[in-house]
Enzyme design. Structure first.
Site, PDB file in Angstrom:
ATOM      1  N   PRO A  11    -119.750  13.853 -84.400  1.00 29.10           N
ATOM      2  CA  PRO A  11    -119.142  12.974 -85.389  1.00 29.10           C
ATOM      3  C   PRO A  11    -117.973  12.162 -84.851  1.00 29.10           C
ATOM      4  O   PRO A  11    -117.189  12.631 -84.033  1.00 29.10           O
ATOM      5  CB  PRO A  11    -118.676  13.932 -86.488  1.00 29.10           C
ATOM      6  CG  PRO A  11    -118.543  15.249 -85.821  1.00 29.10           C
ATOM      7  CD  PRO A  11    -119.596  15.273 -84.749  1.00 29.10           C
ATOM      8  N   ASN A  12    -117.926  10.937 -85.335  1.00 26.59           N
ATOM      9  CA  ASN A  12    -116.860   9.967 -85.085  1.00 26.59           C
ATOM     10  C   ASN A  12    -116.856   9.381 -83.681  1.00 26.59           C
ATOM     11  O   ASN A  12    -116.077   8.465 -83.409  1.00 26.59           O
ATOM     12  CB  ASN A  12    -115.480  10.562 -85.415  1.00 26.59           C
ATOM     13  CG  ASN A  12    -115.380  10.945 -86.867  1.00 26.59           C
ATOM     14  OD1 ASN A  12    -115.726  10.157 -87.741  1.00 26.59           O
ATOM     15  ND2 ASN A  12    -114.950  12.160 -87.130  1.00 26.59           N
ATOM     16  N   ARG A  19    -111.108   3.970 -82.506  1.00 25.38           N
ATOM     17  CA  ARG A  19    -110.428   5.171 -83.004  1.00 25.38           C
ATOM     18  C   ARG A  19    -109.413   5.682 -81.989  1.00 25.38           C
ATOM     19  O   ARG A  19    -109.769   6.054 -80.875  1.00 25.38           O
ATOM     20  CB  ARG A  19    -111.475   6.251 -83.263  1.00 25.38           C
ATOM     21  CG  ARG A  19    -110.894   7.568 -83.692  1.00 25.38           C
ATOM     22  CD  ARG A  19    -111.990   8.617 -83.852  1.00 25.38           C
ATOM     23  NE  ARG A  19    -111.385   9.899 -84.143  1.00 25.38           N
ATOM     24  CZ  ARG A  19    -111.826  11.043 -83.682  1.00 25.38           C
ATOM     25  NH1 ARG A  19    -112.874  11.084 -82.902  1.00 25.38           N
ATOM     26  NH2 ARG A  19    -111.212  12.153 -83.999  1.00 25.38           N
ATOM     27  N   TYR A  24    -108.261   8.416 -76.849  1.00 24.87           N
ATOM     28  CA  TYR A  24    -109.638   8.338 -76.364  1.00 24.87           C
ATOM     29  C   TYR A  24    -109.914   7.161 -75.435  1.00 24.87           C
ATOM     30  O   TYR A  24    -111.002   7.068 -74.880  1.00 24.87           O
ATOM     31  CB  TYR A  24    -110.603   8.288 -77.552  1.00 24.87           C
ATOM     32  CG  TYR A  24    -110.500   9.498 -78.439  1.00 24.87           C
ATOM     33  CD1 TYR A  24    -110.951  10.737 -78.013  1.00 24.87           C
ATOM     34  CD2 TYR A  24    -109.909   9.411 -79.697  1.00 24.87           C
ATOM     35  CE1 TYR A  24    -110.843  11.864 -78.813  1.00 24.87           C
ATOM     36  CE2 TYR A  24    -109.799  10.525 -80.511  1.00 24.87           C
ATOM     37  CZ  TYR A  24    -110.266  11.745 -80.062  1.00 24.87           C
ATOM     38  OH  TYR A  24    -110.152  12.851 -80.850  1.00 24.87           O
ATOM     39  N   ASN A  75    -120.833  16.579 -76.307  1.00 27.23           N
ATOM     40  CA  ASN A  75    -119.539  16.339 -76.928  1.00 27.23           C
ATOM     41  C   ASN A  75    -119.761  16.471 -78.428  1.00 27.23           C
ATOM     42  O   ASN A  75    -120.206  15.537 -79.085  1.00 27.23           O
ATOM     43  CB  ASN A  75    -118.997  14.957 -76.566  1.00 27.23           C
ATOM     44  CG  ASN A  75    -117.598  14.744 -77.102  1.00 27.23           C
ATOM     45  OD1 ASN A  75    -117.143  15.457 -77.995  1.00 27.23           O
ATOM     46  ND2 ASN A  75    -116.908  13.749 -76.567  1.00 27.23           N
ATOM     47  N   ALA A  78    -115.504  17.078 -83.522  1.00 30.90           N
ATOM     48  CA  ALA A  78    -114.813  18.064 -84.352  1.00 30.90           C
ATOM     49  C   ALA A  78    -115.666  19.294 -84.642  1.00 30.90           C
ATOM     50  O   ALA A  78    -115.125  20.371 -84.901  1.00 30.90           O
ATOM     51  CB  ALA A  78    -114.356  17.422 -85.663  1.00 30.90           C
ATOM     52  N   HIS A  81    -115.048  22.860 -83.035  1.00 29.97           N
ATOM     53  CA  HIS A  81    -114.067  23.829 -83.521  1.00 29.97           C
ATOM     54  C   HIS A  81    -114.515  24.556 -84.789  1.00 29.97           C
ATOM     55  O   HIS A  81    -113.807  25.456 -85.249  1.00 29.97           O
ATOM     56  CB  HIS A  81    -112.732  23.122 -83.755  1.00 29.97           C
ATOM     57  CG  HIS A  81    -112.393  22.172 -82.657  1.00 29.97           C
ATOM     58  ND1 HIS A  81    -112.050  22.594 -81.380  1.00 29.97           N
ATOM     59  CD2 HIS A  81    -112.413  20.815 -82.611  1.00 29.97           C
ATOM     60  CE1 HIS A  81    -111.853  21.537 -80.613  1.00 29.97           C
ATOM     61  NE2 HIS A  81    -112.059  20.448 -81.335  1.00 29.97           N
ATOM     62  N   ASP A  88    -125.059  28.758 -82.289  1.00 35.47           N
ATOM     63  CA  ASP A  88    -126.335  29.474 -82.350  1.00 35.47           C
ATOM     64  C   ASP A  88    -127.477  28.649 -81.769  1.00 35.47           C
ATOM     65  O   ASP A  88    -128.371  29.199 -81.116  1.00 35.47           O
ATOM     66  CB  ASP A  88    -126.649  29.888 -83.782  1.00 35.47           C
ATOM     67  CG  ASP A  88    -125.764  31.018 -84.291  1.00 35.47           C
ATOM     68  OD1 ASP A  88    -125.008  31.611 -83.482  1.00 35.47           O
ATOM     69  OD2 ASP A  88    -125.824  31.292 -85.504  1.00 35.47           O
ATOM     70  N   GLU A 100    -120.154  21.703 -72.354  1.00 31.55           N
ATOM     71  CA  GLU A 100    -119.308  21.149 -73.413  1.00 31.55           C
ATOM     72  C   GLU A 100    -118.417  20.077 -72.785  1.00 31.55           C
ATOM     73  O   GLU A 100    -117.806  20.307 -71.740  1.00 31.55           O
ATOM     74  CB  GLU A 100    -118.457  22.263 -74.013  1.00 31.55           C
ATOM     75  CG  GLU A 100    -117.543  21.820 -75.118  1.00 31.55           C
ATOM     76  CD  GLU A 100    -116.693  22.962 -75.667  1.00 31.55           C
ATOM     77  OE1 GLU A 100    -115.551  22.677 -76.066  1.00 31.55           O
ATOM     78  OE2 GLU A 100    -117.159  24.118 -75.692  1.00 31.55           O
ATOM     79  N   HIS A 102    -115.404  16.947 -73.440  1.00 30.43           N
ATOM     80  CA  HIS A 102    -114.384  16.306 -74.279  1.00 30.43           C
ATOM     81  C   HIS A 102    -113.694  15.220 -73.470  1.00 30.43           C
ATOM     82  O   HIS A 102    -113.399  15.410 -72.280  1.00 30.43           O
ATOM     83  CB  HIS A 102    -113.337  17.308 -74.760  1.00 30.43           C
ATOM     84  CG  HIS A 102    -113.910  18.383 -75.602  1.00 30.43           C
ATOM     85  ND1 HIS A 102    -114.275  18.184 -76.909  1.00 30.43           N
ATOM     86  CD2 HIS A 102    -114.224  19.662 -75.299  1.00 30.43           C
ATOM     87  CE1 HIS A 102    -114.778  19.302 -77.383  1.00 30.43           C
ATOM     88  NE2 HIS A 102    -114.772  20.219 -76.420  1.00 30.43           N
ATOM     89  N   ILE A 103    -113.418  14.129 -74.116  1.00 31.72           N
ATOM     90  CA  ILE A 103    -112.703  13.023 -73.475  1.00 31.72           C
ATOM     91  C   ILE A 103    -111.234  13.391 -73.276  1.00 31.72           C
ATOM     92  O   ILE A 103    -110.670  13.188 -72.208  1.00 31.72           O
ATOM     93  CB  ILE A 103    -112.850  11.742 -74.320  1.00 31.72           C
ATOM     94  CG1 ILE A 103    -114.322  11.283 -74.302  1.00 31.72           C
ATOM     95  CG2 ILE A 103    -111.919  10.641 -73.821  1.00 31.72           C
ATOM     96  CD1 ILE A 103    -114.639  10.180 -75.305  1.00 31.72           C
ATOM     97  N   SER A 104    -110.628  13.943 -74.322  1.00 31.21           N
ATOM     98  CA  SER A 104    -109.210  14.323 -74.239  1.00 31.21           C
ATOM     99  C   SER A 104    -109.088  15.774 -73.790  1.00 31.21           C
ATOM    100  O   SER A 104    -110.052  16.536 -73.811  1.00 31.21           O
ATOM    101  CB  SER A 104    -108.541  14.143 -75.606  1.00 31.21           C
ATOM    102  OG  SER A 104    -109.053  15.093 -76.532  1.00 31.21           O
ATOM    103  N   ARG A 109    -103.549  19.270 -77.346  1.00 26.88           N
ATOM    104  CA  ARG A 109    -103.502  18.629 -78.665  1.00 26.88           C
ATOM    105  C   ARG A 109    -103.196  19.657 -79.756  1.00 26.88           C
ATOM    106  O   ARG A 109    -102.673  20.720 -79.468  1.00 26.88           O
ATOM    107  CB  ARG A 109    -104.825  17.902 -78.907  1.00 26.88           C
ATOM    108  CG  ARG A 109    -105.025  16.781 -77.862  1.00 26.88           C
ATOM    109  CD  ARG A 109    -106.237  15.957 -78.111  1.00 26.88           C
ATOM    110  NE  ARG A 109    -106.151  15.309 -79.415  1.00 26.88           N
ATOM    111  CZ  ARG A 109    -107.198  14.798 -80.042  1.00 26.88           C
ATOM    112  NH1 ARG A 109    -108.395  14.851 -79.497  1.00 26.88           N
ATOM    113  NH2 ARG A 109    -107.058  14.227 -81.227  1.00 26.88           N
ATOM    114  N   ARG A 113    -107.532  22.556 -82.318  1.00 24.55           N
ATOM    115  CA  ARG A 113    -108.509  22.091 -81.315  1.00 24.55           C
ATOM    116  C   ARG A 113    -108.598  23.041 -80.109  1.00 24.55           C
ATOM    117  O   ARG A 113    -109.432  22.854 -79.240  1.00 24.55           O
ATOM    118  CB  ARG A 113    -108.147  20.691 -80.830  1.00 24.55           C
ATOM    119  CG  ARG A 113    -108.241  19.636 -81.912  1.00 24.55           C
ATOM    120  CD  ARG A 113    -107.996  18.247 -81.344  1.00 24.55           C
ATOM    121  NE  ARG A 113    -107.714  17.297 -82.384  1.00 24.55           N
ATOM    122  CZ  ARG A 113    -108.641  16.651 -83.097  1.00 24.55           C
ATOM    123  NH1 ARG A 113    -109.913  16.871 -82.872  1.00 24.55           N
ATOM    124  NH2 ARG A 113    -108.275  15.784 -84.024  1.00 24.55           N
TER     125      ARG A 113
END
Length: 146
Positions: A11-12, A19, A24, A75, A78, A81, A88, A100, A102-104, A109, A113
């Site tokens: 999402p997002n 954003r 990001y 990625n 949200a 978390h 699963d 997994e 993540h950009i940040s 943060r 997170r």
């Protein structure tokens, strides 16, 4: 024959470039997809790049990856978390390697997170390298799938 790697985005992430560019960066998801396609080709991988704001769709794509892919760069945004369902789904397709992404640097943060529901099911975690995190995940998957 090249191996297919699914690059899944939650999402997002469709809002990248608009954003919170201070967190990001300025690249759009389309820019990151282009970078992944180029890096994948250089690594001899076929990249299947997707994004959804819907948790169930991401679960379906993970299941599909279990049948069609050599690995997944994921990625989950949200959902990282909060989602036991994604945890699963990753376990359900084991031993397929899932990285997994993540950009940040999520550990620098907000405290919420810092906990990943996905990390315990994933082969590894790459975070904090901006959009280059995706390329690092592709390189890791190339190594893991040789």
């Amino acid at each position: 024959m090249s191996k297919t790697i699914f690059v899944l985005n939650g999402p997002n992430l469709n809002m990248l470039g608009k954003r919170e560019p201070g967190i990001y960066g300025g690249k759009t998801l389309a820019d990151i997809e282009a970078d992944c396609q180029k890096a994948g080709a250089d690594l001899g991988l076929t990249v299947d790049f997707r994004q959804s704001n819907h948790e169930g769709m991401l679960v379906d794509w993970l299941h599909e990856a279990g049948e069609k892919a050599a690995g997944v760069a994921f990625n989950a945004g949200a959902y990282t978390h909060t989602s036991v369902a994604l945890h699963d789904a990753i376990r359900a397709i084991s031993p397929l390697p899932v990285i997994e992404v993540h950009i940040s640097n999520v550990h620098a943060r907000e405290e919420f997170r810092h906990k990943s529901m996905i990390a315990p099911a994933a082969k590894g975690v790459i975070c904090g390298f901006g959009p280059h995190s995706y390329i690092l995940a592709l390189q890791a998957l190339k190594t893991l799938t040789q």
